[in-house]
Write a protein that holds these residues in place. Structure first.
Motif, PDB file in Angstrom:
ATOM      1  N   UNK A  63       0.839  -1.139  -0.012  1.00  0.00           N
ATOM      2  CA  UNK A  63       0.028   0.006  -0.044  1.00  0.00           C
ATOM      3  C   UNK A  63       0.839   1.256   0.091  1.00  0.00           C
ATOM      4  N   UNK A  64       2.110   1.213   0.684  1.00  0.00           N
ATOM      5  CA  UNK A  64       2.931   2.345   0.600  1.00  0.00           C
ATOM      6  C   UNK A  64       3.460   2.559  -0.654  1.00  0.00           C
ATOM      7  N   UNK A  65       3.943   1.403  -1.256  1.00  0.00           N
ATOM      8  CA  UNK A  65       4.540   1.424  -2.597  1.00  0.00           C
ATOM      9  C   UNK A  65       3.266   2.149  -3.487  1.00  0.00           C
ATOM     10  N   UNK A  66       2.322   1.668  -3.346  1.00  0.00           N
ATOM     11  CA  UNK A  66       1.326   2.319  -4.285  1.00  0.00           C
ATOM     12  C   UNK A  66       0.883   3.777  -4.100  1.00  0.00           C
ATOM     13  N   UNK A  67       1.103   4.092  -3.036  1.00  0.00           N
ATOM     14  CA  UNK A  67       1.053   5.546  -2.615  1.00  0.00           C
ATOM     15  C   UNK A  67       2.110   6.386  -3.150  1.00  0.00           C
ATOM     16  N   UNK A  68       3.434   5.890  -3.210  1.00  0.00           N
ATOM     17  CA  UNK A  68       4.517   6.491  -3.683  1.00  0.00           C
ATOM     18  C   UNK A  68       4.341   6.645  -5.352  1.00  0.00           C
ATOM     19  N   UNK A  69       3.792   5.396  -5.944  1.00  0.00           N
ATOM     20  CA  UNK A  69       3.358   5.479  -7.308  1.00  0.00           C
ATOM     21  C   UNK A  69       2.149   6.430  -7.889  1.00  0.00           C
ATOM     22  N   UNK A  70       1.398   6.426  -6.999  1.00  0.00           N
ATOM     23  CA  UNK A  70       0.021   7.575  -6.894  1.00  0.00           C
ATOM     24  C   UNK A  70       0.725   8.833  -7.034  1.00  0.00           C
TER      25      UNK A  70
END
Length: 413
Positions: A63-70
């Motif tokens: 979820x944190x990796x997705x936040x960085x990508x977003x």
């Protein structure tokens, strides 16, 4: 799609400010519950499935990796400055709700689950920095407190899974389903909030807009302070529970006086007081002063707490609670600083860049900690986190000396 005209009448703005902020806080916490859902489910998942260390870490880090990508995509396209803020928030929350509903159809070991967690993280890029920008549109001498209120609410949201896990007997799907419902409600309710009078027109689309966060010296220093803070914050939140469990076991064996997960809840939740107090103080005494003092205290706590491993909770908990308060008391003030130092047309983009890089650093420090514990033991492992806040203090003191700092907190710096 740009935002509708904000209210310009002072009477109208005063009347709408606090109801709109109350709605925003409720929506922000309800939508961000999708971020915390896996943390609340981990104990129940471990009881039913044998997870490898990689699988367990993936449930959280995806979820944190997705936040960085977003946030990276949002920053490059200046979405938080070019799109209607309420619709961006709403769409992001609704997609996050859908992603969490999909999770309910699979076992937690299925590859779809971390994929949906990654999508949830991407959606949070349209919730967290956008919520801070929405709060900033209502600021009038109280920006630090307004963003501090958001951070305080989210801190309580981060703490609640630890209390839920301590109660036990909760099916792993329950927190996920509850988070999906919360995000669905947030996606609809946010339309009842109004945008404040301090909202600039959308800037032209330039991919280079995001680089303003590092081109301008004052913004760069404010961001460096935030990065030092983030190096410490999430790794502390992620590992303080394991520290308590090991410390209580070393002293009491299998019969601790109380569940270490409740100690974890108390420490993380205490940060809500820090966020509110930090916001109140920074608006009155200056942002660089409050952030520097907060990081100095939290860094010292990180250095010292390992020496209390295995000590009585009567000795350990006061220092841990001080750490819990100080580690988050500065968080909102970095966002407030960037809001005040940025071109008004790029505030959303600058906040998004700040959170993007900050959360990228959390992935490194969170995954560094188990190796530090194995190599250095709990006595010295947290000391590695002190590097961030101590470097952050240097950055904020350098910012304090710059003339641009007079734009912060009404000239209080």
């Amino acid at each position: 799609m740009t935002d509708a005209a904000a209210p310009t009448s002072p009477d109208l703005a005063f009347r709408d400010k606090w109801p709109s902020l109350a709605i925003l806080i409720v929506c922000e916490v309800a939508a961000m519950a999708t971020w915390f859902a896996t943390t609340a489910s981990l104990s129940a998942i471990r009881a039913q499935w044998a997870l490898s260390p990689f699988q367990e870490a993936l449930l959280t880090s995806s979820v944190q990796a997705g936040f960085v990508a977003g946030t990276l995509v949002s920053a490059l396209l200046s979405l938080a400055d070019r799109l209607n803020l309420k619709w961006l928030f709403s769409l992001s929350a609704l997609v996050a709700a859908g992603a969490n509903l999909v999770i309910l159809g699979f076992e937690p070991t299925h590859p779809v689950v971390p994929l949906m967690r990654f999508l949830t993280g991407m959606c949070m890029a349209g919730v967290y920095p956008v919520g801070m920008k929405l709060a900033g549109t209502w600021a009038k001498g109280d920006l630090g407190l307004l963003i501090g209120m958001l951070v305080a609410a989210l801190t309580l949201g981060s703490a609640s899974p630890h209390a839920l896990a301590g109660l036990g007997g909760v099916d792993w799907r329950t927190p996920v389903a509850g988070a999906a419902v919360g995000a669905l409600v947030a996606g609809l309710l946010i339309h009842l909030a109004k945008i404040g009078p301090h909202h600039a027109k959308a800037p032209p689309l330039r991919l280079s807009n995001a680089l303003e966060a590092f081109r301008r010296p004052a913004l760069r220093l404010a961001n460096l302070g935030y990065f030092g803070h983030m190096w410490e914050l999430y790794a502390m939140w992620a590992w303080i529970g394991a520290f308590f469990a090991a410390s209580f076991a070393a002293r009491y064996g299998d019969a601790p006086p109380f569940d270490p997960r409740f100690a974890t809840f108390a420490v993380v939740a205490s940060g809500a007081l820090g966020a509110l107090g930090g916001g109140f103080a920074a608006d009155r005494f200056g942002r660089t002063l409050v952030t520097s003092l907060s990081m100095a205290v939290s860094g010292c706590c990180a250095l010292l707490i390992g020496f209390l491993f295995g000590a009585s909770p009567l000795v350990l908990m006061p220092l841990a609670l001080l750490w819990g308060v100080s580690v988050i008391s500065d968080s909102a003030q970095f966002s407030a600083s960037v809001t005040e130092l940025s071109d008004r047309h790029l505030v959303g983009t600058m906040l998004t860049v700040q959170t993007c890089v900050g959360f990228l650093l959390t992935l490194l420090s969170i995954h560094l900690m188990p190796y530090a514990v194995e190599t250095l033991s709990w006595r010295y492992a947290f000391a590695l986190l002190a590097i961030g806040p101590f470097l952050g203090v240097l950055a904020m003191l350098r910012l304090r000396a710059r003339p641009e700092a007079r734009a912060m907190a009404g000239g209080r710096r």
